[in-house]
Design an enzyme around this catalytic site. Sequence first.
Site, short mmCIF file in Angstrom:
data_model
loop_
_atom_site.label_atom_id
_atom_site.label_comp_id
_atom_site.label_asym_id
_atom_site.label_seq_id
_atom_site.Cartn_x
_atom_site.Cartn_y
_atom_site.Cartn_z
N TRP B 102 0.45 -1.03 0.06
CA TRP B 102 0.16 0.37 0.25
C TRP B 102 1.29 0.97 -0.12
O TRP B 102 0.70 2.16 -1.21
CB TRP B 102 -1.06 0.31 1.36
CG TRP B 102 -2.24 -1.34 0.94
CD1 TRP B 102 -2.48 -2.07 1.16
CD2 TRP B 102 -3.52 -0.89 -0.17
NE1 TRP B 102 -3.41 -3.35 0.74
CE2 TRP B 102 -3.58 -2.26 -0.32
CE3 TRP B 102 -3.72 0.23 -0.96
CZ2 TRP B 102 -4.97 -2.41 -1.01
CZ3 TRP B 102 -4.40 -0.49 -1.88
CH2 TRP B 102 -5.11 -1.61 -1.74
N ASP B 178 -1.54 6.79 6.33
CA ASP B 178 -3.08 5.82 5.84
C ASP B 178 -2.50 5.10 7.15
O ASP B 178 -1.99 4.36 7.26
CB ASP B 178 -2.24 4.90 4.58
CG ASP B 178 -3.45 4.07 3.86
OD1 ASP B 178 -4.28 4.37 4.37
OD2 ASP B 178 -3.26 3.29 3.05
N LYS B 202 -12.36 -0.90 7.09
CA LYS B 202 -12.18 -2.33 8.12
C LYS B 202 -12.50 -2.54 9.02
O LYS B 202 -13.38 -3.06 9.51
CB LYS B 202 -10.48 -1.86 7.58
CG LYS B 202 -9.69 -2.81 6.91
CD LYS B 202 -9.86 -2.44 5.75
CE LYS B 202 -8.54 -2.07 4.71
NZ LYS B 202 -8.77 -3.36 3.77
#
Lengths: 367, 367
Positions: B102, B178, B202
């Site tokens: 990511w 992030d 999530k």
Amino acid sequence: MTRHYNFCAGPAALPSAVLERARSELLDYQGRGLSVMEMSHRSDEFVAIAERAEADLRDLLAIPSHYRVLFLQGGASMQFSMIPMNLLGQGGSANFIQTGVWGKKALNEAKRLGFACHVAASSEANGHTAVPGEESLTISDDAAYLHYTSNETIGGLEFDYIPQAIRVDGNDVPLVCDMSSNILSGPIDVSEFGVIYAGAQKNIGPAGLTIVLVRDDLLGSAPSTIPSLFDYQLLAEAGSMVNTPPTYAWYLSGLVFQWLKNDVGGLEAMDAMNQRKAQKLYAAIDGSRFYSNPIARQNRSRMNVPFVLADERLDALFLREADEAGLLNLKGHRSVGGMRASLYNAVPEEAVDALIAFMADFEQRRG
Amino acid sequence: MTRHYNFCAGPAALPSAVLERARSELLDYQGRGLSVMEMSHRSDEFVAIAERAEADLRDLLAIPSHYRVLFLQGGASMQFSMIPMNLLGQGGSANFIQTGVWGKKALNEAKRLGFACHVAASSEANGHTAVPGEESLTISDDAAYLHYTSNETIGGLEFDYIPQAIRVDGNDVPLVCDMSSNILSGPIDVSEFGVIYAGAQKNIGPAGLTIVLVRDDLLGSAPSTIPSLFDYQLLAEAGSMVNTPPTYAWYLSGLVFQWLKNDVGGLEAMDAMNQRKAQKLYAAIDGSRFYSNPIARQNRSRMNVPFVLADERLDALFLREADEAGLLNLKGHRSVGGMRASLYNAVPEEAVDALIAFMADFEQRRG
């Protein structure tokens, strides 16, 4: 549990049958022991939901095979940026027909991003009460596409024709249409368009999903320096799953497509019902001295019916009494005032009948 | 109705109590006669829902008043574009700590957009099995911010410290994080950050919503030529309603925040539960000769636990039997294979106990 009649302009009413279905499987989708919201977007279950939704939409709108269907985020407003970024990669200008607030936003965003823009026609001179005649279109020589808004949600102005996007030099340019507030209200000929886009929250599903139909030849010419999530080609190649899509909104939209096919009987049946609903309400308005609507008859929206009372001091009372009678969200847009009844697909004919009866009663008592 | 244990990495498990509440008011929100999905985002009812969600999130994370909270669309991946577009308006470079898939995507997107980028540290040399030591950070002189990924969802690698973003010249730069896969898993000190962002799917709510916290001084320096829906300042001024937000995802996230406050008892209690869940599972893996996890102990993710079997030919059988035992979505990411158990907030401790018991039984029968 009560379900009132909801005339909201968006996020708008959804079919009760769709919400009931969603409720029945909210915690456990078809015995799999989890919610659709809790599934990987790459799971077999969700991919089947996503593919079914696309297939049903293709079926409803008879979308030709050389069009991609994208399920995106950001609302129609994000398309105001994405369209010029994708379609002006080879230069040229964006042409616009201006018929109200949303078309103006699309124009202003393209200008903000520094693209060449040209207004091909505008109804500003008549206060956006009549769509410009097709003969008045002046498409620029450098036009790369022509953009219009088929239904202006705030003004209640709807095109009664599909513009022919032909430059002075005789060349066709792709037609790009914001159909947010009238998509799926009846059949359309998709092959007349280069791009059709629509925020979901009127006739498709919940807010947070945007549907984009793009003709294949318009993919792949975006510069490689635009955000990757803006690139139609990348999005199409990834089946709208460059990153996690709004899965639950996608699923609910699929339920709406099934409702349109199976419960309503397709878009011709939907169209007939929408015509009837709108005709009844406009007839009631025209038949009264108390209510009025300013839009030219041939351009009156079947989806959004703005109207004013003869005495605006009664507006607040009208809205309060309507709300008490279970007729919700009739307040006009904050920029124009008055009333607005949105008659999207999921608003049943009984709702329109109830509204007309209430209006007549209110006029008799207060008019 | 059955609810299985769902270890999906995202879109991930939601608390059953939240889904039950949503189900109970899906067709009729608090007697108003319509669904939350069917409300105008500017209605009193929805504005109250939105404000309550923000207030609860501020409360949970103790967000200082000089931070804005934005509720956006596009996923964390859209932030990969928005962050450099907003924070590099005055020039300078984006600095990155690279610890997996990511973080790499965030770097590549900033490069794609043409921004100057510098890798301040990377764990690539150790195969992303250990976070770079803080002393190894080399922040460039022209750094405008330092970006990192506090938990790498695919690799299962989590930072055990908050990096100090100090340039060689001694100046601080904003820290940008992030936190998609570990936000709300425990308390954090928001004041250490310039920007925190997280996709909802999530620990927050359903896919289609992204939360961004931005410190006030970082607003207002974006060039006026970026898409208006990308401009933090415009979004903040409009209360995240420049256009229609993903209202239902916002509402559901608010229900999750209430669950965290009222049912769980806040983020310290959540943290303790998450520690316990992860410790149990890692202990079971470490206590076995059949299962293994490659990550350095101090950087093992509490949220995403990848593990492999001693014999990968048993992978398919493990997954099938687990699924039959009601232990769903344990397959590792397609890019790495093996297994992955995601233990987000909504995964109860009983789920972890059941997984550990299944793993021991499988090892005994097949190992």
